[in-house]
Design an enzyme around this catalytic site. Sequence first.
Site, PDB file in Angstrom:
ATOM      1  N   ASN A   1       0.854  -1.187   0.000  1.00 42.96           N
ATOM      2  CA  ASN A   1       0.000   0.000   0.000  1.00 42.96           C
ATOM      3  C   ASN A   1       0.884   1.229   0.000  1.00 42.96           C
ATOM      4  O   ASN A   1       1.420   1.641   1.022  1.00 42.96           O
ATOM      5  CB  ASN A   1      -0.911   0.006   1.229  1.00 42.96           C
ATOM      6  CG  ASN A   1      -1.770   1.255   1.298  1.00 42.96           C
ATOM      7  OD1 ASN A   1      -2.096   1.852   0.273  1.00 42.96           O
ATOM      8  ND2 ASN A   1      -2.134   1.652   2.502  1.00 42.96           N
ATOM      9  N   GLU A   2       1.088   1.783  -1.180  1.00 47.01           N
ATOM     10  CA  GLU A   2       1.965   2.942  -1.367  1.00 47.01           C
ATOM     11  C   GLU A   2       3.331   2.720  -0.699  1.00 47.01           C
ATOM     12  O   GLU A   2       3.770   3.518   0.136  1.00 47.01           O
ATOM     13  CB  GLU A   2       1.289   4.204  -0.839  1.00 47.01           C
ATOM     14  CG  GLU A   2      -0.026   4.508  -1.546  1.00 47.01           C
ATOM     15  CD  GLU A   2      -0.535   5.917  -1.288  1.00 47.01           C
ATOM     16  OE1 GLU A   2      -0.142   6.519  -0.266  1.00 47.01           O
ATOM     17  OE2 GLU A   2      -1.308   6.424  -2.119  1.00 47.01           O
ATOM     18  N   PRO A   3       4.022   1.641  -1.062  1.00 49.57           N
ATOM     19  CA  PRO A   3       5.302   1.328  -0.407  1.00 49.57           C
ATOM     20  C   PRO A   3       6.406   2.331  -0.700  1.00 49.57           C
ATOM     21  O   PRO A   3       7.431   2.330  -0.010  1.00 49.57           O
ATOM     22  CB  PRO A   3       5.653  -0.053  -0.994  1.00 49.57           C
ATOM     23  CG  PRO A   3       4.951  -0.094  -2.316  1.00 49.57           C
ATOM     24  CD  PRO A   3       3.678   0.664  -2.121  1.00 49.57           C
ATOM     25  N   PHE A   4       6.213   3.202  -1.705  1.00 48.49           N
ATOM     26  CA  PHE A   4       7.232   4.195  -2.043  1.00 48.49           C
ATOM     27  C   PHE A   4       7.026   5.521  -1.314  1.00 48.49           C
ATOM     28  O   PHE A   4       7.752   6.482  -1.571  1.00 48.49           O
ATOM     29  CB  PHE A   4       7.248   4.455  -3.551  1.00 48.49           C
ATOM     30  CG  PHE A   4       7.534   3.227  -4.386  1.00 48.49           C
ATOM     31  CD1 PHE A   4       8.443   2.276  -3.967  1.00 48.49           C
ATOM     32  CD2 PHE A   4       6.879   3.034  -5.597  1.00 48.49           C
ATOM     33  CE1 PHE A   4       8.703   1.149  -4.729  1.00 48.49           C
ATOM     34  CE2 PHE A   4       7.140   1.914  -6.375  1.00 48.49           C
ATOM     35  CZ  PHE A   4       8.051   0.972  -5.932  1.00 48.49           C
TER      36      PHE A   4
ATOM     37  N   SER B   1      -1.743   7.428  -6.640  1.00 46.08           N
ATOM     38  CA  SER B   1      -2.663   8.335  -5.960  1.00 46.08           C
ATOM     39  C   SER B   1      -2.374   9.771  -6.377  1.00 46.08           C
ATOM     40  O   SER B   1      -1.247  10.128  -6.718  1.00 46.08           O
ATOM     41  CB  SER B   1      -2.543   8.193  -4.438  1.00 46.08           C
ATOM     42  OG  SER B   1      -1.269   8.609  -3.995  1.00 46.08           O
TER      43      SER B   1
END
Length: 779
Positions: free
Chosen positions: A124-127, A207
């Site tokens: 989940n949005e690991p960056f 996103s």
Amino acid sequence: MLQECSVLVLVIVVVLAGVSRSSSDSSIGVNWGRDASHPLPPSNVVQLLKDNNVSHVRLFDADPTVLDALSGSNIQLTVGIPNSMLPHLNSSFRLARTWLHDNLTRFFALPHPSPHIRYIAVGNEPFLQAYGGKYIPFVLGAATNIQAALVKANLADHVKVIVPCSYDSFQSDSGLPSQGHFRSDLNKTMVQLLTFLSKQNSPFFASISPFHILQQDRNISLHFALFRETSHPRKDGHKLYRNSFDLSYDTLVTALSNAGFPQMEIVISQIGWPTDGAVNANSSVAETFMKGLLNHLKTKTGTPLRPHASPKEAYILSLLDEDQRSISDGNFERHWGIFTFDGQAKYWIDLGHGSKGTVNAQNVDYMSTRWCVVNNNKDMANASALGWEVCPASDCSSLDPGGSCGNLSWPANISYAFNSYYQQQDQSPESCDYDGLGLVTTVDPSIGSCRFIVQLGSSNAACLQLPSVIYHCLSRNSFASELLKLLTECQGVAGIVLPEKDEKVIAIKEGDTIALPFGVVTWWYNKEDTDLTVLFLGDTSKGHKSGQFTDFFLTGSNGIFNGFSSEFVSRAWDLPEDVGQNLVSKQSSNGIVQLPASHKMPEPKKEHRNGMALNCLEAPLDVDIKNGGRVVVLNTKNLPLVGEVGLGADLVRIDGKSMCSPGFSCDSALQVTYIIRGSGRVQVVGVDGKRVMETTLKAGDLFIVPRFFVVSKIADNDGMHWFSIISTPDPVFTHLAGRTSVWKALSAEVLEAAFNVPTDMEKLFRSKRTSDAIFFPPN
């Protein structure tokens, strides 16, 4: 006959063509997060989705109760893999296959309606920059292993692997799209990821957050973020940008082009506007933004760099408010929902084709209609300190400046904090005490737009519920019925008086377990400078209130002496009345007494420990497997008092990467397990063969395993230690893997028939785990 069939096929093709969606028409979906203390039940949420014609949903995990509720709904799903699993999936294809089998494969094999799963979101949005890059090395490997597992399961044509990227993974130094690029620390990883996605024909999930950009960029106005026609446009060469969404979207388009993927299809994984917890975060502004966004997507105008080509899909953040969501980025993080925590619409928008407006959740179960507020008739000198003390354990995000309750004056803001904690604690009387400063009321204290909530019914709070077994962690003196205690740190002294017995004074230290039957009186003394922590676990079905420990104090402000009049005290203990009055007046403490240095407490006696306490760290091991794990079982043989308590217990320590065999109590016992140190993963399977829990456990966590449910655990690198109580003093466990498992006893013919496999596979199955028992070291 052939001619008739041809006509029939032609008619079907024409009808399908008539209802197919234009490739440039965005599908609107929602993010369904469940970081809530009392989540709305899945059945209510699925009905809410249907009533609002929502066709696409993104989940952040693969909770089986949620997926079961979505079965047959025809809602297209993205299921998520938590960031915490990425390191494990990166290093293990076997784990990827296991995750896929447990969470997806079973649905595709079902003959009856199942959830419509389209994407697996790896992380989940690991960056996200806030993570400091700790997940970056594992993303591509985890995605690759999940993709390989899909291929192995013949599901690659049905389900696509994607990686949701955060709004801050791409940027522009000038703030203009023409200079868009991915963050420098992501360049290599992003090219590899885009190559992977392109090869699998998977879209790029990212996103876009106009609200965050409004907060961070002074050159962006509120009108520009809200799609207002009166906003001042921004010029980028020959391109004109009239809103923040197009500006961010084309920045991403340029970043993709510069990375070598100009035609990569884009899905907006998260976009929304919060309604509380910050300036410009309210329902009115959110409604303006959402209507502007949806109208912009539905008109198919596209953006300057991709005209007439809207994103394939866009997922609104979010469906519901979540009071446990991290607020490290701001208190507004708990208020992204289109609906409140209980499924009530904050504003009116069209979420689906043909929808007539937002529809509220139906048949919502609430707790009793009561609130906790400040008692104005008491001394309020400590009111503020007590109120802010409970905020970290509850949700005070609406009290922020600009929030819906930010204008509350004192002491109304303290009442809000009191009530938030009271509701999160299931309206327990103790959570509205505050030394008499709290008051339970049935009059709604809400003021204007500031809502004092009544929380959802406690039956909604957890998937696994056992009315007679709960847990309670204390660091204070307590008299409680039918308990087992495990000292988890420091050293101290305990005094124990069994019914009609003399006082026993024992030294206690880390690893000690003490069995306390009904009617026991105890005192606890901490002679060190560090905290003394005691964990209380036990059966509370016979407590004063079923499901709660009965704390029965003999002294102190809530003790027996404080309740009786001085006359009764004097008569009962044959004391002069002035002495009785003095005793009663001295009871001002709350159960914890700070002793002067000159006061001497009784010294512990070594012989008093016999039969009263057992140190699990020093006791003989019942199981000891090299590089696997060790077990000490507490029963009537080594701690006779457990027979009176009616409970058993064990301390289990497994080494790094080791596995505890799937097992269950075959004598109908319940298990309550507390993680002492380390971390690892656990799965629990119910009697119907469905997985009812899958999560990562860490020190301080506690979970319950119901009767006949099968549980298995795998430790992380540093191993995992846990302490369990079992609802019988001499439990009998059966393990389903290893040399002692039932599989080893069954005949080959039975195994072949039961598993529906050929002989060679049965032999392979039987040939494994011939020497291992209970614990399996890493390969």
